[in-house]
Write an enzyme that holds these catalytic residues in place. Structure first.
Site, short mmCIF file in Angstrom:
data_model
loop_
_atom_site.label_atom_id
_atom_site.label_comp_id
_atom_site.label_asym_id
_atom_site.label_seq_id
_atom_site.Cartn_x
_atom_site.Cartn_y
_atom_site.Cartn_z
CG ASN A 26 -2.15 -0.87 0.85
OD1 ASN A 26 -3.04 -0.52 0.22
ND2 ASN A 26 -2.17 -1.97 1.56
CG HIS A 83 -9.59 -3.01 8.85
ND1 HIS A 83 -8.56 -3.39 9.64
CD2 HIS A 83 -10.81 -3.54 8.54
CE1 HIS A 83 -9.05 -4.63 10.16
NE2 HIS A 83 -10.50 -4.67 9.71
CB THR A 116 -11.06 7.43 16.30
OG1 THR A 116 -11.51 6.26 16.06
CG2 THR A 116 -11.54 8.33 15.22
#
Ligand code: GAR
Length: 192
Positions: free
Chosen positions: A16, A111, A143
């Site tokens: 990624n 994710h 978060t």
């Protein structure tokens, strides 16, 4: 156009990360990758980043007396690179609340599931075990709650009858590499 400065945090192969680096080479991409930080010195992604002329660093949490000191050192490193946005790309450490809050709204993660389904690890195996017909990936804000921040982009893929963990992971990964640069672009342009 002034480009946003981006650091990528990795722990492993960095595919990624590579997708973000490639996307950021486009002259009109609104962000530049200024550094790659790994919590594993042996992460293959570090060499790839260095081969693109990008600054790299590795910091092992085990070398620090506490998670706070490890994360404060990461912050110092990111500040030395004058980072605006942090991208987690296969960074396999849960980050503490102070660090997460410091980068609130400026730190995103990829994710391998259709969040809020399948938070945590081993998503492909769990999706197969549950007999799901559909799977995918999510780019979301980070978060303090694990894999709980608002989604920026998602992509869906079918689960095929003869899928193994590897074939399913590969199908999802293609989509990860597509949506992560797009999500970073949107954030860097302030479209979020
Ligand atoms: C990717 O599939 C990413 O979605 C996943 O780890 C892999 C890293 O691969 N991340 C997580 O599971 C985060 N909880 P990469 O190093 O080739 O990008």
């Amino acid at each position: 156009m002034s480009k946003k400065k981006v650091a990528i945090l990795i722990s492993g192969r960095g595919s990624n990360m590579s997708a973000l680096i490639e996307a950021a080479k486009a002259p009109d991409f609104p962000a530049e990758i200024v550094g790659v930080l790994s919590n594993k010195a042996a992460a293959p992604g570090l060499e790839i980043a260095a081969s693109h002329g990008i600054a790299t660093a590795s910091l092992a949490q085990s070398k620090f007396p506490s998670r706070e000191m490890f994360e404060d050192t990461m912050t110092l490193m990111l500040e030395s690179w004058e980072v605006d946005i942090v991208c987690l790309a296969g960074f396999m450490r849960v980050l503490g609340e102070d660090f997460v809050n410091r980068w609130e709204g400026r730190m995103i993660n990829i994710h391998p599931s259709l969040l809020p389904a399948y938070k945590g690890l081993d998503t492909h195996a769990r999706v197969l075990a549950a007999g799901e017909k559909e799977h995918g990936c999510t780019v979301h804000f980070v978060t303090p709650g694990l894999d709980e921040g608002d989604a920026i982009l998602q992509a869906r893929v079918p689960v095929l009858p003869d899928d193994t963990e590897d074939t399913l992971a590969a199908r999802v990964l293609v989509e990860e590499h597509r949506i992560y640069p797009e999500a970073l672009k949107q954030l860097a342009l302030g479209k979020m």
